[in-house]
Design a protein around this motif. Structure first.
Motif, mmCIF file in Angstrom:
data_model
loop_
_atom_site.group_PDB
_atom_site.id
_atom_site.type_symbol
_atom_site.label_atom_id
_atom_site.label_comp_id
_atom_site.label_asym_id
_atom_site.label_seq_id
_atom_site.Cartn_x
_atom_site.Cartn_y
_atom_site.Cartn_z
ATOM 1 N N LEU A 91 -2.317 -15.611 -12.747
ATOM 2 C CA LEU A 91 -0.704 -15.324 -13.832
ATOM 3 C C LEU A 91 -0.212 -16.814 -14.392
ATOM 4 C CD1 LEU A 91 1.321 -13.015 -11.916
ATOM 5 C CD2 LEU A 91 -1.027 -12.906 -13.373
ATOM 6 N N ALA A 92 -0.118 -17.132 -15.369
ATOM 7 C CA ALA A 92 0.576 -17.514 -16.267
ATOM 8 C C ALA A 92 2.091 -17.733 -16.535
ATOM 9 C CB ALA A 92 -0.371 -18.019 -17.449
ATOM 10 N N LYS B 8 5.707 -8.961 -19.259
ATOM 11 C CA LYS B 8 5.477 -9.696 -20.648
ATOM 12 C C LYS B 8 4.370 -10.039 -20.661
ATOM 13 C CE LYS B 8 9.922 -11.769 -20.922
ATOM 14 N NZ LYS B 8 10.500 -13.588 -20.973
ATOM 15 N N LEU B 9 3.257 -10.654 -19.640
ATOM 16 C CA LEU B 9 1.727 -11.330 -19.352
ATOM 17 C C LEU B 9 0.656 -9.753 -20.103
ATOM 18 C CD1 LEU B 9 1.821 -13.779 -16.934
ATOM 19 C CD2 LEU B 9 1.038 -13.806 -18.767
ATOM 20 N N SER B 10 1.148 -9.037 -18.981
ATOM 21 C CA SER B 10 0.098 -7.093 -19.453
ATOM 22 C C SER B 10 0.412 -7.014 -20.619
ATOM 23 C CB SER B 10 0.705 -6.258 -18.308
ATOM 24 O OG SER B 10 0.378 -4.954 -19.063
ATOM 25 N N ILE B 11 2.084 -6.792 -22.105
ATOM 26 C CA ILE B 11 1.937 -7.163 -23.273
ATOM 27 C C ILE B 11 1.102 -8.097 -23.999
ATOM 28 C CG2 ILE B 11 3.718 -7.170 -24.687
ATOM 29 C CD1 ILE B 11 5.809 -5.676 -22.446
ATOM 30 N N GLY C 251 -10.304 -13.494 -27.413
ATOM 31 C CA GLY C 251 -8.584 -14.747 -27.204
ATOM 32 C C GLY C 251 -7.437 -13.880 -26.456
ATOM 33 N N ILE C 252 -7.532 -13.484 -26.720
ATOM 34 C CA ILE C 252 -6.338 -11.967 -25.571
ATOM 35 C C ILE C 252 -6.263 -11.565 -24.297
ATOM 36 C CG2 ILE C 252 -4.839 -10.063 -26.413
ATOM 37 C CD1 ILE C 252 -5.895 -10.112 -29.004
ATOM 38 N N ALA C 253 -7.816 -10.930 -23.930
ATOM 39 C CA ALA C 253 -7.380 -11.157 -23.093
ATOM 40 C C ALA C 253 -7.708 -12.162 -22.033
ATOM 41 C CB ALA C 253 -7.911 -9.702 -22.871
ATOM 42 N N PRO C 254 -7.675 -12.132 -20.844
ATOM 43 C CA PRO C 254 -7.652 -13.147 -20.302
ATOM 44 C C PRO C 254 -9.303 -13.597 -19.703
ATOM 45 C CG PRO C 254 -6.225 -12.422 -18.747
ATOM 46 C CD PRO C 254 -6.517 -11.185 -20.045
ATOM 47 N N HIS D 131 -4.069 -5.478 -7.564
ATOM 48 C CA HIS D 131 -2.024 -5.920 -8.452
ATOM 49 C C HIS D 131 -2.752 -7.329 -9.409
ATOM 50 C CE1 HIS D 131 0.962 -8.324 -9.228
ATOM 51 N NE2 HIS D 131 1.970 -7.791 -8.825
ATOM 52 N N LEU D 132 -2.097 -7.009 -10.075
ATOM 53 C CA LEU D 132 -2.829 -7.784 -11.524
ATOM 54 C C LEU D 132 -3.132 -9.559 -11.033
ATOM 55 C CD1 LEU D 132 -3.649 -8.409 -14.082
ATOM 56 C CD2 LEU D 132 -1.236 -9.123 -14.975
ATOM 57 N N SER D 133 -2.336 -10.153 -10.097
ATOM 58 C CA SER D 133 -2.256 -11.417 -9.860
ATOM 59 C C SER D 133 -3.805 -11.169 -8.546
ATOM 60 C CB SER D 133 -0.662 -11.698 -8.469
ATOM 61 O OG SER D 133 -1.163 -11.056 -8.080
#
Length: 252
Positions: free
Chosen positions: A27-28, A136-139, A229-232, A20-22
């Motif tokens: 996450l933010a 939203k964070l994925s986008i 500066g886009i992807a964490p 999972h992404l988390s």
């Protein structure tokens, strides 16, 4: 007319080995609005107006958008590009019964799909399909969210803004009463997400998203990693690839 358009997503398949992404980044709070679509001048149906290749079309719409934003590319994938991916991940052309999103993602991660910048290979994670912030964070971070929707028949008469109909989730509003559909989400604002389907932009309300999205994935493209500066910074390509090794067809 939307009635003539095809769908093509088969029922979700869950593989608990997909992280999972988390699990892989903190996450933010997402930005208030993000839109990656202006960089793309032309979207096309990629065969999904004639065949049930929506899973492949959504993959190529995603790759097209990522390259447009990361490299200024004006590339427009062809119908044959999408149909080749569809054939590699389903029984097409012998049967035209759609494909499983997870099968497409595994192929995309192990073999890649052709782009002007070379084979685009990905890593991917699951998202909670009803969690708006995760979508939203994925986008925001990765340029898209690759989703599956249990489409209600009501979408056939709602034009380019999909919402839960007044009658709720019964009758024409019942999930999957039309069928399963794969889409990529490329933008959001304070009320809606923007998806690409059949070569056009469609908006879905938050209520629609939380009612009908039945699977969702964050797709990390190798090309996208070049966008500073886009992807964490705390999500690692190698770590995600290691997570996926056991389930990819090539054992990559």
């Amino acid at each position: 007319m939307i009635y003539n358009m095809k769908l093509g997503k088969q029922a979700p398949v869950v593989d608990p080995r997909v992280p999972h992404l988390s699990d892989r980044c903190k996450l933010a709070r997402p930005l208030p609005a993000v839109d990656w679509t202006p960089a793309v001048k032309t979207f096309t149906a990629l065969g999904n107006n004639q065949h049930g290749d929506c899973t492949a079309a959504a993959a190529f719409h995603t790759a097209q958008t990522l390259l447009a934003n990361s490299a200024g590319s004006s590339w427009v994938p062809t119908d044959q590009d999408a149909l080749n991916l569809y054939a590699a991940t389903s029984g097409f052309p012998k049967v035209d019964e759609g494909a499983v999103e997870l099968d497409v993602l595994k192929y995309w991660a192990s073999t890649g799909i052709p782009t002007p910048a070379g084979q685009d290979t990905i890593a991917f994670t699951t998202l909670n399909p009803r969690n708006l912030d995760e979508l939203k964070l994925s986008i925001q971070w990765f340029g898209s969210a690759y989703i599956g929707v249990a489409m209600p028949l009501s979408c056939q008469t709602q034009g380019h803004l999909w919402d839960v109909p007044a009658g709720g989730t019964k009758g024409a509003g019942a999930p999957n009463s039309w069928g399963g559909h794969a889409l990529c989400l490329l933008a959001y604002d304070d009320k809606t997400f923007t998806a690409i389907s059949w070569g056009e932009k469609y908006k879905m309300t938050y209520a629609f998203a939380q009612t009908y999205i039945d699977e969702a994935y964050a797709v990390l493209s190798r090309h996208w990693l070049d966008v500073a500066g886009i992807a964490p910074s705390n999500i690692g390509w190698q770590e995600l690839q290691a997570d996926l090794t056991a389930l990819l067809p090539s054992g990559r």
